[in-house]
Design a protein around this motif. Structure first.
Motif, PDB file in Angstrom:
ATOM      1  N   ASP A  57       0.866  -1.184   0.000  1.00 25.79           N
ATOM      2  CA  ASP A  57       0.000   0.000   0.000  1.00 25.79           C
ATOM      3  C   ASP A  57       0.900   1.231   0.000  1.00 25.79           C
ATOM      4  N   VAL A  58       0.982   1.910  -1.143  1.00 24.35           N
ATOM      5  CA  VAL A  58       1.939   2.996  -1.353  1.00 24.35           C
ATOM      6  C   VAL A  58       1.350   4.325  -0.881  1.00 24.35           C
ATOM      7  N   CYS A  60       0.518   5.069   2.318  1.00 25.11           N
ATOM      8  CA  CYS A  60      -0.630   4.556   3.091  1.00 25.11           C
ATOM      9  C   CYS A  60      -1.127   5.520   4.144  1.00 25.11           C
ATOM     10  N   ASP A  83       5.143   4.658   3.720  1.00 24.72           N
ATOM     11  CA  ASP A  83       4.845   6.094   3.660  1.00 24.72           C
ATOM     12  C   ASP A  83       6.059   6.882   4.139  1.00 24.72           C
ATOM     13  N   SER A 126      -2.425   2.059  -4.429  1.00 26.02           N
ATOM     14  CA  SER A 126      -2.316   3.360  -3.780  1.00 26.02           C
ATOM     15  C   SER A 126      -3.591   4.168  -3.936  1.00 26.02           C
ATOM     16  N   PHE A 155      -3.970   2.053  -8.849  1.00 18.54           N
ATOM     17  CA  PHE A 155      -4.021   3.246  -8.005  1.00 18.54           C
ATOM     18  C   PHE A 155      -5.084   4.208  -8.517  1.00 18.54           C
TER      19      PHE A 155
END
Length: 287
Positions: A57-58, A60, A83, A126, A155
């Motif tokens: 999870d980019v 986040c 993050d 994301s 994303f």
């Protein structure tokens, strides 16, 4: 959690997300998650997250999307939330601990320079966390290498500001009172830096992704849960209107607040303050 050292190619963003924005974001976190949550879930649905998958999870933030992904992959899967912001990750870790989400973990790192320890993730996801890279090709190249062959990228990012009244309306109101700072370059890191679909395609292609697809998605948002006073407060605290107010100085705040309130009141109806949004749901694969 110790903050990243503000150095390297993303030093400006590291400082911004740890020192400038984090305190305000934490104060509004639950309300923001409810506001943009439907857009993040739209990207999850498009990604078809499955039980047992391994997910990154980019960007986040405070962990709302990380926890939702954790529920979707279940105990047989895992989610790594990454993050720049140490304060926001501390909030995320607290939330995960409260929910007993043992398959969820967090990493305070810059995707541009981070070396992932494995290359077997099924999905990189994301919600509005990928538009802030100083070198997006490098960052997405790092994510591609972290995915298994055939692994997916999904994303959600904003279309141009003019198609997002939730931002454009309060900013236009502020402009009647104070001068707006010059707009950044369209390619500069920022919330609207991925508005151009051709730029997004070029970046992902340059990073080695295939099957690149962008789907437009429009949806009205309940601004600050529909509460007019809180919507004004949010506009003055975060986003382009807040940045313009910082440039103008605190003395202008009462006049800007009055102008923003008048503008948002025109969009306040039976269900409170609701304004339109327009995003891209983006998908790609590692060959």
């Amino acid at each position: 959690m110790a903050a990243l050292t503000a150095s390297g190619p993303n030093a400006e963003q590291i400082t911004y997300w740890n020192e400038v924005t984090a305190p305000t974001w934490l104060a509004f976190q639950e309300m923001i998650d409810r506001q943009i949550g439907p857009l993040g879930r739209a990207a999850m649905e498009r990604a078809a997250v499955r039980s047992g998958e391994r997910v990154i999870d980019v960007g986040c933030g405070c962990g709302d999307t990380t926890l939702e992904l954790g529920r979707r992959v279940g105990p047989g899967g895992s989610v790594l939330g990454i993050d720049l912001s140490a304060p926001m990750l501390e909030r995320a870790a607290e939330r995960a601990a409260r929910e007993g989400m043992s398959a969820v973990r967090f990493c305070n790192a810059d995707v541009q320079t981070h070396e992932f320890s494995s290359a077997d993730f099924d999905l990189a996801y994301s919600r509005f966390g990928v538009m802030f890279f100083s070198d997006p090709v490098r960052a997405f190249g790092s994510l591609r290498r972290a995915l298994r062959p055939g692994g997916r990228l999904s994303f959600v990012c904003w279309q141009e500001m003019a198609r997002n009244p939730w931002v454009a309306v309060p900013l236009a109101a502020a402009a009647t009172v104070i001068p707006l700072p010059p707009r950044p370059s369209p390619d500069a890191p920022g919330p609207f830096s991925f508005a151009d679909p051709e730029r997004v395609r070029r970046i992902l292609d340059g990073a080695g992704f295939a099957a690149i697809a962008l789907e437009p998605h429009e949806q009205p948002l309940a601004i600050a849960d529909g509460d007019l006073d809180r919507a004004v407060e949010l506009a003055l605290a975060l986003g382009p209107t807040s940045a313009a107010l910082r440039e103008a100085g605190a003395a202008a705040a009462p006049r800007v607040a009055a102008a923003v309130r008048e503008a948002l009141a025109r969009s306040c109806g039976e269900h409170g303050v609701r304004l339109g949004s327009a995003v891209w749901l983006v998908g790609a694969r590692r060959p």
